[in-house]
Scaffold this motif. Structure first.
Motif, PDB file in Angstrom:
ATOM      1  N   LEU A   1       0.803  -1.411  -0.030  1.00  0.00           N
ATOM      2  CA  LEU A   1      -0.081  -0.153  -0.093  1.00  0.00           C
ATOM      3  C   LEU A   1       0.866   1.050   0.004  1.00  0.00           C
ATOM      4  N   ARG A   2       1.757   1.269   0.924  1.00  0.00           N
ATOM      5  CA  ARG A   2       2.794   2.349   0.989  1.00  0.00           C
ATOM      6  C   ARG A   2       3.735   2.695  -0.173  1.00  0.00           C
TER       7      ARG A   2
ATOM      8  N   ASP B   1       2.614   1.891  -3.403  1.00  0.00           N
ATOM      9  CA  ASP B   1       1.821   2.353  -4.343  1.00  0.00           C
ATOM     10  C   ASP B   1       1.200   3.714  -4.219  1.00  0.00           C
ATOM     11  N   TYR B   2       1.194   4.084  -3.072  1.00  0.00           N
ATOM     12  CA  TYR B   2       0.436   5.545  -2.650  1.00  0.00           C
ATOM     13  C   TYR B   2       1.251   6.090  -1.664  1.00  0.00           C
ATOM     14  N   GLY B   3       2.540   5.877  -1.532  1.00  0.00           N
ATOM     15  CA  GLY B   3       3.209   6.952  -0.443  1.00  0.00           C
ATOM     16  C   GLY B   3       2.831   6.524   0.861  1.00  0.00           C
ATOM     17  N   GLY B   4       3.360   7.410   1.723  1.00  0.00           N
ATOM     18  CA  GLY B   4       3.373   7.257   3.278  1.00  0.00           C
ATOM     19  C   GLY B   4       1.990   7.373   3.778  1.00  0.00           C
ATOM     20  N   TRP B   5       1.025   8.094   3.068  1.00  0.00           N
ATOM     21  CA  TRP B   5      -0.034   8.745   3.702  1.00  0.00           C
ATOM     22  C   TRP B   5      -1.108   9.046   2.379  1.00  0.00           C
ATOM     23  N   VAL B   6      -2.297   8.282   2.441  1.00  0.00           N
ATOM     24  CA  VAL B   6      -3.374   8.451   1.440  1.00  0.00           C
ATOM     25  C   VAL B   6      -4.061   9.608   2.109  1.00  0.00           C
ATOM     26  N   ASN B   7      -4.199  10.924   1.338  1.00  0.00           N
ATOM     27  CA  ASN B   7      -4.748  12.055   1.987  1.00  0.00           C
ATOM     28  C   ASN B   7      -5.964  12.577   0.968  1.00  0.00           C
ATOM     29  N   ASP B   8      -6.318  11.726  -0.061  1.00  0.00           N
ATOM     30  CA  ASP B   8      -7.238  12.431  -0.797  1.00  0.00           C
ATOM     31  C   ASP B   8      -7.972  11.115  -1.812  1.00  0.00           C
ATOM     32  N   TYR B   9      -8.888  11.369  -2.818  1.00  0.00           N
ATOM     33  CA  TYR B   9      -9.312  10.413  -3.833  1.00  0.00           C
ATOM     34  C   TYR B   9      -8.104  10.070  -4.606  1.00  0.00           C
ATOM     35  N   THR B  10      -8.016   8.799  -5.041  1.00  0.00           N
ATOM     36  CA  THR B  10      -7.023   8.323  -5.842  1.00  0.00           C
ATOM     37  C   THR B  10      -7.458   7.190  -6.868  1.00  0.00           C
ATOM     38  N   ASP B  11      -6.731   7.278  -8.035  1.00  0.00           N
ATOM     39  CA  ASP B  11      -7.006   6.214  -8.836  1.00  0.00           C
ATOM     40  C   ASP B  11      -6.438   4.688  -8.711  1.00  0.00           C
ATOM     41  N   PRO B  12      -7.399   3.559  -8.920  1.00  0.00           N
ATOM     42  CA  PRO B  12      -6.758   2.237  -8.719  1.00  0.00           C
ATOM     43  C   PRO B  12      -5.702   2.136  -9.530  1.00  0.00           C
ATOM     44  N   LYS B  13      -4.865   1.392  -8.995  1.00  0.00           N
ATOM     45  CA  LYS B  13      -3.677   0.897  -9.801  1.00  0.00           C
ATOM     46  C   LYS B  13      -4.273  -0.404 -10.736  1.00  0.00           C
ATOM     47  N   PRO B  14      -3.622  -0.533 -11.786  1.00  0.00           N
ATOM     48  CA  PRO B  14      -3.994  -1.638 -12.822  1.00  0.00           C
ATOM     49  C   PRO B  14      -3.946  -2.998 -12.098  1.00  0.00           C
ATOM     50  N   GLY B  15      -4.903  -3.671 -12.329  1.00  0.00           N
ATOM     51  CA  GLY B  15      -5.042  -4.936 -11.725  1.00  0.00           C
ATOM     52  C   GLY B  15      -5.857  -5.069 -10.294  1.00  0.00           C
ATOM     53  N   ARG B  16      -6.022  -3.990  -9.881  1.00  0.00           N
ATOM     54  CA  ARG B  16      -6.797  -3.945  -8.546  1.00  0.00           C
ATOM     55  C   ARG B  16      -8.351  -3.844  -8.788  1.00  0.00           C
ATOM     56  N   TYR B  17      -8.983  -4.055  -7.463  1.00  0.00           N
ATOM     57  CA  TYR B  17     -10.221  -4.051  -7.194  1.00  0.00           C
ATOM     58  C   TYR B  17     -11.243  -3.075  -8.107  1.00  0.00           C
ATOM     59  N   HIS B  18     -10.968  -1.934  -8.240  1.00  0.00           N
ATOM     60  CA  HIS B  18     -11.725  -0.930  -8.892  1.00  0.00           C
ATOM     61  C   HIS B  18     -11.064  -0.412 -10.002  1.00  0.00           C
ATOM     62  N   GLU B  19     -10.241  -0.978 -10.838  1.00  0.00           N
ATOM     63  CA  GLU B  19      -9.528  -0.830 -11.880  1.00  0.00           C
ATOM     64  C   GLU B  19     -10.548  -0.323 -13.052  1.00  0.00           C
ATOM     65  N   GLY B  20     -10.222   1.048 -13.723  1.00  0.00           N
ATOM     66  CA  GLY B  20     -11.020   1.465 -14.749  1.00  0.00           C
ATOM     67  C   GLY B  20     -11.753   2.749 -13.994  1.00  0.00           C
ATOM     68  N   LEU B  21     -12.020   2.753 -12.687  1.00  0.00           N
ATOM     69  CA  LEU B  21     -12.588   4.078 -12.028  1.00  0.00           C
ATOM     70  C   LEU B  21     -11.490   4.994 -12.058  1.00  0.00           C
ATOM     71  N   LYS B  22     -12.025   6.234 -11.588  1.00  0.00           N
ATOM     72  CA  LYS B  22     -11.115   7.532 -11.437  1.00  0.00           C
ATOM     73  C   LYS B  22     -11.319   8.023 -10.046  1.00  0.00           C
ATOM     74  N   ALA B  23     -10.293   8.786  -9.703  1.00  0.00           N
ATOM     75  CA  ALA B  23     -10.352   9.250  -8.441  1.00  0.00           C
ATOM     76  C   ALA B  23     -11.486  10.164  -8.260  1.00  0.00           C
ATOM     77  N   GLY B  24     -12.266  10.011  -7.006  1.00  0.00           N
ATOM     78  CA  GLY B  24     -13.519  10.696  -6.781  1.00  0.00           C
ATOM     79  C   GLY B  24     -14.872  10.049  -7.386  1.00  0.00           C
ATOM     80  N   GLN B  25     -14.666   8.843  -7.979  1.00  0.00           N
ATOM     81  CA  GLN B  25     -15.963   8.005  -8.369  1.00  0.00           C
ATOM     82  C   GLN B  25     -16.453   7.082  -7.168  1.00  0.00           C
ATOM     83  N   LEU B  26     -17.398   6.749  -7.283  1.00  0.00           N
ATOM     84  CA  LEU B  26     -18.363   5.785  -6.438  1.00  0.00           C
ATOM     85  C   LEU B  26     -18.025   4.181  -6.639  1.00  0.00           C
ATOM     86  N   SER B  27     -17.563   3.315  -5.786  1.00  0.00           N
ATOM     87  CA  SER B  27     -17.752   2.124  -6.042  1.00  0.00           C
ATOM     88  C   SER B  27     -19.291   1.463  -6.026  1.00  0.00           C
ATOM     89  N   GLN B  28     -19.353   0.422  -6.013  1.00  0.00           N
ATOM     90  CA  GLN B  28     -20.760  -0.215  -6.150  1.00  0.00           C
ATOM     91  C   GLN B  28     -21.560  -0.252  -4.799  1.00  0.00           C
TER      92      GLN B  28
END
Length: 361
Positions: A35-36, A38-65
């Protein structure tokens, strides 16, 4: 119309959507080093999923199911004016199920959860009626939609308990899961009414058990004192076998406020209570963070996210409870402004908050 109740009710719904969207990128990393990385020491905002992850194809700020189903629930409540189970089920049949294929990595939001996949198979493939499609999932998936019912009936906890349990059992039939789901919305209602998540929250909830408002079994007297000879058995019998789901929030609040108990940094609450998806891991962490950061929405949801594992569920539950304490007015603007469709979601939250003022159905 009580503007404070409206603010807290709208804050709860927006807090849930923000927590959901924050989890879209870094969802389900059980290896915290990964996790660190892929996203650095601290996730502090909306982020894009990395390729092959659970929500691949979504963009930062979008809702999951999960966020999408919550939106469906809120729209049903707003349009119907109350909880209308037939309307909710119709929307699931026409708006969600046609977009699924029974596989995990499919459907709107990029991932379909266990209980929804099971419901889809029984409803669509096996043609079973609603009421016969619930499964064994021991997760918080029902809470993630019924929290909107908790907002709608925040001033009428007896109606809340009936509506939440009725909706939850559509997809999850385990009685322990149902009791914890009803307990969560009961806590949420107390916060919308103006209480804080303090150690005394459980005593207030138990008073609602004693007077028959909440359907939990209780064998103790007032103040959790033991029964005395000659007392009836039980003093208060309810649908759920134990009141423990109502006692946990107070215990977690006690841990959060006890100077001798230190979880530092706070995101490590996930390691203390458990990183995985089960409801009995998720709720203690959410209650702890929601008590510790009751006046600090940003810290609460970001510590929920940075704990890894099922951090999206943890952030939804935490964002709801802290949103109910700080109100919509206490949520940092950047989370609202960067949320895709934020204006529409805010409008739905406010409409539902207006309905929360109604004390009878």
């Amino acid at each position: 119309m009580d503007k404070n109740i409206m603010d807290r009710a709208a804050g709860a719904i927006m807090g849930a959507w923000i927590g959901d969207a924050l989890g879209v990128g870094p969802h389900w990393y059980y290896d915290l080093n990964e996790l660190r990385q892929d996203y650095g020491g601290w996730v502090n905002d909306y982020t894009d999923p990395k390729p092959g992850r659970y929500h691949e194809g979504l963009k930062a700020g979008q809702l999951s199911q999960s966020g999408i189903i919550l939106r469906l629930m809120v729209r049903s409540l707003v349009d119907s004016g109350s909880y209308d189970e037939a309307d909710f089920c119709r929307r699931m049949d026409t708006e969600l199920f046609p977009l699924l294929n029974g596989e995990p990595a499919s459907g709107p939001g990029g991932y379909t959860s266990q209980s929804i996949r099971a419901a889809w198979r029984k409803r669509v493939e096996q043609k079973l009626p609603w009421g016969e499609i619930a499964g064994h999932a021991d997760t918080t998936e029902a809470i993630e939609r019924t929290l909107a019912i908790g907002v709608r009936y925040a001033l009428t906890p007896n109606l809340l308990a009936n509506a939440v349990s009725s909706n939850a059992v559509l997809t999850q039939f385990d009685d322990v899961v149902l009791s914890m789901t009803v307990a969560y919305s009961s806590v949420l209602a107390m916060l919308i009414q103006g209480n804080s998540l303090e150690p005394d929250i459980s005593e207030k909830l138990m008073n609602l058990v004693k007077d028959g408002t909440l359907p939990f079994h209780a064998v103790t007297r007032e103040g959790l004192k033991p029964p005395q000879p000659g007392d009836p058995d039980p003093p208060r019998a309810g649908r759920f076998a134990s009141p423990d789901a109502l006692l946990s929030p107070g215990n977690m609040a006690m841990a959060a406020t006890d100077p001798d108990i230190k979880i530092e940094p706070a995101w490590k609450v996930s390691l203390v209570y458990g990183m995985s998806c089960a409801i009995y891991h998720m709720l203690p962490a959410a209650y702890y963070l929601s008590s510790r950061f009751k006046n600090d929405f940003e810290s609460a949801v970001l510590h929920a996210i940075n704990g890894g594992g099922q951090n999206q569920g943890r952030a939804i539950l935490t964002g709801t409870l802290v949103g109910a304490q700080v109100g919509l007015s206490g949520i940092p603007a950047r989370f609202l402004e960067k949320l895709e469709g934020g204006e529409e979601l805010r409008g739905l939250a406010i409409k539902l908050a207006e309905q929360a003022q109604l004390k009878s159905d």
